[in-house]
Design a protein around this motif. Sequence first.
Motif, PDB file in Angstrom:
ATOM      1  N   ILE A 192       0.840  -1.204   0.000  1.00  0.00           N
ATOM      2  CA  ILE A 192       0.000   0.000   0.000  1.00  0.00           C
ATOM      3  C   ILE A 192       0.874   1.253   0.000  1.00  0.00           C
ATOM      4  O   ILE A 192       0.637   2.199  -0.761  1.00  0.00           O
ATOM      5  CB  ILE A 192      -0.958  -0.008   1.206  1.00  0.00           C
ATOM      6  N   LYS A 212       0.981   4.083  -2.928  1.00  0.00           N
ATOM      7  CA  LYS A 212       0.634   5.467  -2.594  1.00  0.00           C
ATOM      8  C   LYS A 212       1.783   6.429  -2.875  1.00  0.00           C
ATOM      9  O   LYS A 212       1.561   7.590  -3.221  1.00  0.00           O
ATOM     10  CB  LYS A 212       0.214   5.558  -1.120  1.00  0.00           C
ATOM     11  N   GLU A 213       3.004   5.955  -2.723  1.00  0.00           N
ATOM     12  CA  GLU A 213       4.153   6.829  -2.978  1.00  0.00           C
ATOM     13  C   GLU A 213       4.593   6.789  -4.439  1.00  0.00           C
ATOM     14  O   GLU A 213       5.494   7.519  -4.845  1.00  0.00           O
ATOM     15  CB  GLU A 213       5.322   6.418  -2.083  1.00  0.00           C
ATOM     16  N   ASN A 231       2.129  12.336  -6.428  1.00  0.00           N
ATOM     17  CA  ASN A 231       2.100  10.884  -6.258  1.00  0.00           C
ATOM     18  C   ASN A 231       0.655  10.391  -6.123  1.00  0.00           C
ATOM     19  O   ASN A 231      -0.273  11.174  -5.939  1.00  0.00           O
ATOM     20  CB  ASN A 231       2.966  10.433  -5.080  1.00  0.00           C
ATOM     21  N   GLY A 240      -0.907   8.588  -3.791  1.00  0.00           N
ATOM     22  CA  GLY A 240      -1.563   8.789  -2.488  1.00  0.00           C
ATOM     23  C   GLY A 240      -2.128  10.180  -2.325  1.00  0.00           C
ATOM     24  O   GLY A 240      -3.262  10.359  -1.856  1.00  0.00           O
ATOM     25  N   GLN A 241      -1.346  11.191  -2.704  1.00  0.00           N
ATOM     26  CA  GLN A 241      -1.800  12.578  -2.581  1.00  0.00           C
ATOM     27  C   GLN A 241      -3.020  12.828  -3.476  1.00  0.00           C
ATOM     28  O   GLN A 241      -4.011  13.432  -3.044  1.00  0.00           O
ATOM     29  CB  GLN A 241      -0.669  13.541  -2.969  1.00  0.00           C
ATOM     30  N   ASP A 245      -6.236  10.390  -2.254  1.00  0.00           N
ATOM     31  CA  ASP A 245      -6.798  10.676  -0.927  1.00  0.00           C
ATOM     32  C   ASP A 245      -7.387  12.077  -0.821  1.00  0.00           C
ATOM     33  O   ASP A 245      -8.193  12.352   0.069  1.00  0.00           O
ATOM     34  CB  ASP A 245      -5.733  10.483   0.162  1.00  0.00           C
ATOM     35  N   THR A 278     -11.720   7.896   2.203  1.00  0.00           N
ATOM     36  CA  THR A 278     -11.062   6.919   1.334  1.00  0.00           C
ATOM     37  C   THR A 278     -10.490   5.781   2.167  1.00  0.00           C
ATOM     38  O   THR A 278     -10.293   5.917   3.376  1.00  0.00           O
ATOM     39  CB  THR A 278      -9.927   7.571   0.525  1.00  0.00           C
ATOM     40  N   TRP A 325      -7.691   2.110   1.798  1.00  0.00           N
ATOM     41  CA  TRP A 325      -6.768   1.291   1.017  1.00  0.00           C
ATOM     42  C   TRP A 325      -6.690  -0.094   1.649  1.00  0.00           C
ATOM     43  O   TRP A 325      -6.535  -0.215   2.860  1.00  0.00           O
ATOM     44  CB  TRP A 325      -5.371   1.915   0.988  1.00  0.00           C
ATOM     45  N   TYR A 356      -8.169   0.601  -3.857  1.00  0.00           N
ATOM     46  CA  TYR A 356      -8.502   1.932  -3.351  1.00  0.00           C
ATOM     47  C   TYR A 356     -10.005   2.136  -3.459  1.00  0.00           C
ATOM     48  O   TYR A 356     -10.614   1.804  -4.487  1.00  0.00           O
ATOM     49  CB  TYR A 356      -7.782   3.000  -4.167  1.00  0.00           C
TER      50      TYR A 356
END
Length: 434
Positions: A285, A289-290, A300, A302-303, A306, A314, A316, A330
Motif C-alpha cells: 500500500i 501510494k508513494e 504521487n 496517495g496525494q 486521498d 477513502t 486502502w 482503493y
Amino acid sequence: MNSYNVIFTGEIAEGKDRHKLSQALAKFLKVPEEKAHLLFSGNPICIKKALSESEANALKAKLNGVGIITHIKPVATQAVTSTPVATAPVTPKQVAKPSIEAKPVTAATKPTVKSYDDLSKGWQKVFAEFDLRQADKLGYFASAKSPAHTSRPKKEQIKGQNVVNMNALAFVFGSGYYFAKGMWKKGIYLFLMLTLLNLIILAVASLITDKNLSKLPFIINSIVFGLTANYDYYRYYKLGETIWPWMPKWMTGWLGIISSAVVTFVAFLIVLIILGIRFGEPLNIIYVKEGVLEDYKQTNIGQAFDKWTPCANTAWVEQEASNGITTVVYTCNMKLKHFKQVGQKASEAVTGKVDEAFISQVTRASLTIQFLINLDDTFEVNTARWQLTLGEGKEYTPYITANNALDDIYSNSLNKAISEIFTPENILLNQVTK
C-alpha cells in the motif's frame, strides 16, 4: 584623619542614556572607549580613593548630578601603637630576604573589571550590547525594552539589534551548536521543548488542515536556536548559567533531563494517535501510494487519490488471491449529495434526459480502483468499478474505463467516471441485482 573611597556599581539614574554615560565615565577614568561597557558589569569599581569626606561628597554629588549613582565607603585604618618591637640581631651569616609587598593603588589606577579579551571581536560586540541593556539582570525580553537601549537614536537601536539578533551557526546546527559552546543542558532542554511544541502544532494543524506541514518544525527550530544562542552564551560565559532562571533547581541534574525526555516521548505517542498514524501498514500500500503514474506525474498516487474532492473518505486494502496474485484496492466513498447532483447532469448528457428514478434510488456510491502488484516490484492500474446501493439492498456495480477515472481524480473533478454509469453498454452488461 579618616579617608573615603567613591564606589560605582553600575547604577544610573532612571531615564538617562546609559551608552552616553558609559562613554563619559570611561573618559573620566581613562578606560579605552571600546571597553567602556565593562564599567557596567555589576562589579564594584572604585572611582577615587583616599579622599577626605568633603572631597568624596563633592565628587559623589557631581557624578549623581549627571546620572551616575555612586556610594561613599570609609577606608578602614589600622591603629598604630608606640610599643617598641624587639628585633633579633642580624648576624653576618643571616641575609635579609626581600619581602614582597602589594603596591599601593593610586587614584589613577584603572578599575578592575571582568574582561572579554579572550573573546573574538564579534562576541565582544555582542556582549557589549547585552551589557548596555543589562541583559544579565533584566532577562531576554525585558532587556530589549531597557531605557539604555530604547533611549538611543533609532539607527543605533537597529544596529544594536542586528548585533545580537541572529546567530547563523546556531540557526544551521541547532542544539549541536549549544553542545559545541558548552551549553549542553540548555541545548538538550531547548531541543525537547521545541519537539514538544512542534508535536502540538502538528497535532492541531492535522485537525484543521490537510496541508503538508512536515517542514514547519525544522523552520521553527532553526529560528528559535538562532535567536536565543547569543543571549544564552552571554549568560553562560558571564554568569555561568546552565539552565534558565525560571526553571526549578531540580532540573539542573539528570533527573530533570530524563523527566523532560519522558514527557516529550509520551506527548509524541499521543500525537501519533491524534494524527491517526497506522503502524504496520502493508508495504505494498505504501509502495503504491508513494508511486507516480506515467501519464500523471504532477503528484504521487496517495496525494491525488486521498485528496479527491468528491470523496467523503477513502480507504486502502491489500488483498491476496488463492493463486498468489496480490492487489491493492482503493475505495472512494462519495459524498452522496454531490454524486446525485453530478449524476443528474451526466445522465442527461448521455441519454438525453435526467433519470430521476434511478438517481433517487442511490443510497450509497463508491468508486474502487484496483492496482495489480507484479513480481518485479512494479504495479499497474487493473480495473475501475462503481459500487452503487439502490433502495433496499439492490446493487449496481458497473465497470468503467480506468483512464476516465484517473482523469477525474487528477483533475480533482467528477465527470467522465460518472458518465459511464449511464452508457447503454453498462446498462446491458451490468444488470441491477439483489
